[in-house]
Structures are given as C-alpha cells and as structure tokens.
Design a protein around this motif. Structure first.
Motif, mmCIF file in Angstrom:
data_model
loop_
_atom_site.group_PDB
_atom_site.id
_atom_site.type_symbol
_atom_site.label_atom_id
_atom_site.label_comp_id
_atom_site.label_asym_id
_atom_site.label_seq_id
_atom_site.Cartn_x
_atom_site.Cartn_y
_atom_site.Cartn_z
ATOM 1 N N GLY A 131 -83.078 -47.941 -30.581
ATOM 2 C CA GLY A 131 -82.725 -46.521 -30.562
ATOM 3 C C GLY A 131 -81.397 -46.265 -29.876
ATOM 4 N N LYS A 132 -80.998 -47.191 -29.006
ATOM 5 C CA LYS A 132 -79.764 -47.001 -28.235
ATOM 6 C C LYS A 132 -79.032 -48.351 -28.150
ATOM 7 N N PRO A 133 -78.435 -48.772 -29.271
ATOM 8 C CA PRO A 133 -77.730 -50.069 -29.248
ATOM 9 C C PRO A 133 -76.353 -49.940 -28.616
ATOM 10 N N ALA A 134 -75.819 -51.059 -28.138
ATOM 11 C CA ALA A 134 -74.416 -51.081 -27.703
ATOM 12 C C ALA A 134 -73.554 -51.201 -28.954
ATOM 13 N N LYS A 135 -72.481 -50.427 -28.996
ATOM 14 C CA LYS A 135 -71.554 -50.490 -30.136
ATOM 15 C C LYS A 135 -70.437 -51.467 -29.762
ATOM 16 N N MET A 136 -70.392 -52.596 -30.444
ATOM 17 C CA MET A 136 -69.378 -53.605 -30.099
ATOM 18 C C MET A 136 -68.362 -53.750 -31.228
ATOM 19 N N THR A 137 -67.129 -53.981 -30.834
ATOM 20 C CA THR A 137 -66.051 -54.125 -31.822
ATOM 21 C C THR A 137 -65.787 -55.612 -32.074
ATOM 22 N N VAL A 138 -65.658 -55.973 -33.336
ATOM 23 C CA VAL A 138 -65.375 -57.373 -33.680
ATOM 24 C C VAL A 138 -63.933 -57.694 -33.292
ATOM 25 N N GLN A 139 -63.791 -58.685 -32.403
ATOM 26 C CA GLN A 139 -62.432 -59.093 -31.994
ATOM 27 C C GLN A 139 -61.951 -60.294 -32.784
ATOM 28 N N GLY A 140 -62.887 -61.058 -33.315
ATOM 29 C CA GLY A 140 -62.483 -62.236 -34.088
ATOM 30 C C GLY A 140 -63.675 -62.835 -34.803
ATOM 31 N N ASN A 141 -63.414 -63.522 -35.896
ATOM 32 C CA ASN A 141 -64.459 -64.204 -36.663
ATOM 33 C C ASN A 141 -63.817 -65.466 -37.228
ATOM 34 N N TYR A 142 -64.114 -66.606 -36.608
ATOM 35 C CA TYR A 142 -63.412 -67.847 -36.955
ATOM 36 C C TYR A 142 -64.393 -68.867 -37.507
ATOM 37 N N ARG A 143 -63.962 -69.536 -38.545
ATOM 38 C CA ARG A 143 -64.821 -70.568 -39.112
ATOM 39 C C ARG A 143 -64.716 -71.843 -38.266
ATOM 40 N N LEU A 144 -65.891 -72.443 -37.957
ATOM 41 C CA LEU A 144 -65.900 -73.619 -37.084
ATOM 42 C C LEU A 144 -66.063 -74.923 -37.851
ATOM 43 N N THR A 145 -66.450 -74.835 -39.123
ATOM 44 C CA THR A 145 -66.794 -76.052 -39.864
ATOM 45 C C THR A 145 -65.913 -76.195 -41.100
ATOM 46 N N ASP A 146 -65.618 -77.454 -41.455
ATOM 47 C CA ASP A 146 -64.796 -77.710 -42.641
ATOM 48 C C ASP A 146 -65.630 -77.897 -43.895
ATOM 49 N N ASP A 147 -66.867 -78.298 -43.702
ATOM 50 C CA ASP A 147 -67.743 -78.591 -44.826
ATOM 51 C C ASP A 147 -67.956 -77.321 -45.669
ATOM 52 N N PRO A 148 -67.577 -77.317 -46.973
ATOM 53 C CA PRO A 148 -67.661 -76.083 -47.771
ATOM 54 C C PRO A 148 -69.090 -75.535 -47.899
ATOM 55 N N ASP A 149 -70.092 -76.423 -47.808
ATOM 56 C CA ASP A 149 -71.481 -75.946 -47.953
ATOM 57 C C ASP A 149 -72.119 -75.572 -46.616
ATOM 58 N N HIS A 150 -71.318 -75.510 -45.579
ATOM 59 C CA HIS A 150 -71.914 -75.337 -44.250
ATOM 60 C C HIS A 150 -70.974 -74.458 -43.441
ATOM 61 N N ASP A 151 -71.219 -73.142 -43.529
ATOM 62 C CA ASP A 151 -70.309 -72.165 -42.927
ATOM 63 C C ASP A 151 -70.856 -71.748 -41.566
ATOM 64 N N VAL A 152 -70.246 -72.207 -40.499
ATOM 65 C CA VAL A 152 -70.645 -71.790 -39.150
ATOM 66 C C VAL A 152 -69.468 -71.047 -38.528
ATOM 67 N N ARG A 153 -69.752 -69.892 -37.934
ATOM 68 C CA ARG A 153 -68.698 -68.992 -37.442
ATOM 69 C C ARG A 153 -68.773 -68.808 -35.929
ATOM 70 N N HIS A 154 -67.615 -68.610 -35.361
ATOM 71 C CA HIS A 154 -67.500 -68.193 -33.964
ATOM 72 C C HIS A 154 -67.074 -66.728 -34.002
ATOM 73 N N ILE A 155 -67.955 -65.853 -33.559
ATOM 74 C CA ILE A 155 -67.711 -64.411 -33.692
ATOM 75 C C ILE A 155 -67.592 -63.797 -32.294
ATOM 76 N N ILE A 156 -66.517 -63.076 -32.072
ATOM 77 C CA ILE A 156 -66.285 -62.499 -30.739
ATOM 78 C C ILE A 156 -66.447 -60.991 -30.802
ATOM 79 N N LEU A 157 -67.263 -60.459 -29.915
ATOM 80 C CA LEU A 157 -67.583 -59.025 -29.900
ATOM 81 C C LEU A 157 -67.182 -58.422 -28.562
ATOM 82 N N ASP A 158 -66.596 -57.237 -28.637
ATOM 83 C CA ASP A 158 -66.128 -56.554 -27.428
ATOM 84 C C ASP A 158 -67.003 -55.333 -27.166
#
Ligand code: A2P
Length: 390
Positions: A131-158
């Motif tokens: 009912g009362k979530p924190a509103k966070m802004t996306v500061q970055g979204n970076y792919r961590l893996t090279d394998d095309p079938d395996h997408d893992v992200r590093h996501i930074i929220l402010d």
C-alpha cells in the motif's frame, strides 16, 4: 469467561504470498485463498517451523485473544487487528502480564532455528509495503553475462528522498506494474540486495539487484527491461537473519550459485570497505565464466580478502563441476574453517545445491572426526550458519 489464548497470525500487508510457510508447516495449519495466507487456530501447535523460512517476517505475528479469529475473518483482513484488551481470568494460569508471557512463550520455539550473528547490525524491516511502496528511480541496468541465452542484469535503484536503510543479506520486494486477470495489483517478488549498506558507491545509499531473466517471468522481465529514469515500486527491506557479523576478524565461508552471488557481492564490498581482517573463502558455481555474474570485478579482488573457487558446470572441454565437488577437493581448508569458531557460513542459490553441500560437509566433518549435523546446528544456534535457497 473464555480463557485467554495466543493466536498465530500472518500480516497481510507484508506477506508476499510465496506460500513457503504453507509448504513448510508439518501439520497443514496454513492455507490461502486469492486474498490472504492464514493460520488455522484449531490446528496450529506453535511448532515454529514456519518462522525461519518466511522471507519477509510477516509470519511472526501473535495476538492474545479470548476468541480466536476464524479463517473467514483472516481471509477478509486487509491489515492485522490491534491487540485487544485481554484480562487473565480466574482459570488462566497466567500471572501478571498475560500478553507478555504468551508472546515470550510463542517466540521461545524459534530457538535453534535461523539466527542472526550476535554482532550483526540491527536491520530495519518492513518500512514499505504494497500500500505504501518506496518509489525508486532506475540509475542503471547493466548486462553481466555474455551468454546470449542467459541474461543476468545488475540493476541500480535510487530511493531518492525515501529513506531505505538496508544491510547486506537483506532483500527487497519488487512490485511489477499493472494488474492480474482479476484486476488486482501484482504482489511483490523478492530479490536479494547485492550492494553494501551505504550504497553502490559509499554515501550514495542506492541499492543494486542481480536479476536473471526467466522465460515468462513477470518481474524478472520487467526488471531486466528497465530503462534509466524509470520509477520502480519497492517494498521491504526484508530479512533479519542472513546478516554479516560486524567483528572484523570473522571469516566468511560463502557458497553460492548464479544469482545467489548477490548477497555475497554485498558482503564482499562491505568487508572491503570496513577493512575487515578475517578474510573470506568463496565457492561460486556457474555454467561458464561468461555466465558468472561479476566475473570481471571478482578477478580484481586480492586473495588476502577473498579466496575464490569459481566452479563451472558447462565448460566445453571439462567435466561438469558443482560447488560441492570443489568443496570436497578443497576439504582440508574447509575442515580447518569448521574448527574455527570465527567462521560464518552462508549458502545462497539453487535449492538443489543444498543437498550436495550437506553431503560434502558431512564427509568433510567426518574427516576431522566431527558429526556435521551437530556442528551445523551448533553453528546455527550461534548465528554462524545461514542458508537461503530458492
Ligand atoms: P547446470 O545447470 O549446468 O547443471 P545459473 O543459475 O546461472 O544457471 O547457475 C547455476 C549453476 O548451478 C549452474 O552451473 C548449474 O549447473 C549449477 N547447479 C545446478 N544444479 C545444481 C546442484 N544440484 N548443485 C550444485 N550446483 C548446481
């Protein structure tokens, strides 16, 4: 007059409906409908098995009542009722403060289950909810893996102006936007925080997540597709046991697979920032180096800080290797750690790994004339053994 009794309830505002408690309850006292997860007061025997497995802490709610809330009443609850005024009747064997006595009794059963390290900083929990979530802004979204079938992200929220204190090892809930087929808001999905307490960069107090794109995964696809500047609804923080000791000379034995590395990254960064002296040993399993999250940054960490065993299951020219296989190969080092009361063990990742790690630990403990289950239970009681698998 009815006798005052304690009743186990679940906080509907904080529960993320993962149903782990229901699956864990050995006597079928927990059930759910589309609205809430509830506890049957006629069946619950306060065994407390559900308490340590709950990722949010919403399960640890108790009321002293003269008439227990029915299942129907609990299904209707949007929030927990206040503790009603209860007086100890003549038939009650409860003296001065019945509520305190019953609550103390209710929590006694949690002994021997998951415990935080004695020196851990005190975590804040449940500051933001559906009912009362924190509103966070996306500061970055970076792919961590090279394998095309395996997408893992590093996501930074402010979190911006919303104070959102987290400790390493805690999780947050992410609310995917939109509604389900019945028009209800989606419930939060839980993710471990992979940044240390004072932020990706010291003093910034932003948080990062390590997210693997799951085929058809509602929240993981939403997160992996986020663009800089978008706003995300976040609940939590959650988790009060998978925490780090504050003592600098503690040694951390970290065992993880895939995105289970998220809290391990947070631990490692915090220990480096705090210039902890006790060192860490890590067993980290992934398919290949290209699909191991944080492979590049990990290589830069000196062995004096983190001794790394990176283990790969899908290298073209090598046999499949899992973390537990490498643990056996390195058993003398682990045996020495098991005999050191400054060692804290953290296991995070695929549930399937747990059995393999248990077997490896059993054999390693035997090699020094110890029984693993006894050792493990003593470590857990001491707040030095932590498992988070999914
Ligand atoms: P594999 O899937 O090749 O059998 P990710 O989540 O990024 O796929 O990484 C998980 C890693 O954990 C993979 O290397 C996977 O191997 C491995 N793994 C799968 N099952 C187990 C298990 N039961 N015990 C330990 N590691 C496992």
């Amino acid at each position: 007059m009815n006798k005052a009794v304690k009743q186990h309830l679940i906080d509907p505002e904080i529960c993320i409906r993962c149903y782990t408690c229901e699956m864990t309850c050995p006597i079928g006292a927990i059930e759910h409908d589309d609205n809430n997860v509830v506890v049957n007061a006629d069946v619950c025997n306060f065994c407390m098995d559900c308490i340590p497995v709950c990722p949010t802490g919403s399960i640890d709610e108790w009321r002293v009542v003269t008439t227990p809330y029915t299942l129907e009443q609990q299904y209707e609850m949007d929030e927990l009722p206040e503790q009603e005024e209860v007086e100890a009747g003549p038939a009650d064997d409860i003296d001065a403060d019945p509520i305190a006595a019953l609550l103390a009794e209710a929590h006694k059963g949690a002994g021997g289950k998951a415990k935080s390290p004695r020196t851990a900083a005190k975590p804040a929990i449940n500051l933001y909810n559906l009912g009362k979530p924190a509103k966070m802004t996306v500061q970055g979204n970076y792919r961590l893996t090279d394998d095309p079938d395996h997408d893992v992200r590093h996501i930074i929220l402010d979190p911006g102006a919303s104070p959102f204190p987290v400790l390493e090892g805690q999780s947050v809930g992410i609310i995917p936007p939109g509604t389900d087929a019945d028009g209800n808001a989606f419930l939060p999905r839980l993710y471990s925080v992979s940044s240390p307490r004072d932020g990706e960069r010291p003093g910034y107090h932003n948080i990062s997540l390590t997210v693997k794109r799951e085929e058809k995964g509602l929240a993981s696809n939403y997160l992996c597709d986020l663009k800089q500047g978008e706003i995300v609804d976040v609940t939590g923080p959650f988790g009060a046991t998978f925490l780090m000791p504050s003592t600098p000379d503690a040694h951390l034995l970290l065992i993880c697979t895939g995105t289970g590395s998220a809290p391990m990254r947070a631990f490692t960064m915090q220990r480096q920032r705090a210039q902890a002296t006790g060192g860490m040993t890590m067993f980290f399993g992934a398919r290949t180096p290209q699909s191991l999250p944080y492979f590049g940054p990990l290589k830069k960490i000196p062995e004096s800080v983190l001794k790394q065993h990176l283990v790969f299951s899908r290298l073209p020219d090598r046999d499949k290797e899992y973390v537990q296989d490498r643990m056996i190969a390195e058993q003398d080092g682990i045996a020495a750690l098991l005999q050191n009361d400054k060692t804290h063990i953290y296991i995070c990742g695929l549930r399937g790994m747990e059995e393999g790690v248990e077997l490896a630990m059993t054999s390693i403990a035997e090699s020094i004339g110890e029984q693993w289950t006894a050792l493990r239970d003593a470590m857990r009681e001491d707040g030095r053994y932590h498992v988070e698998t999914y």
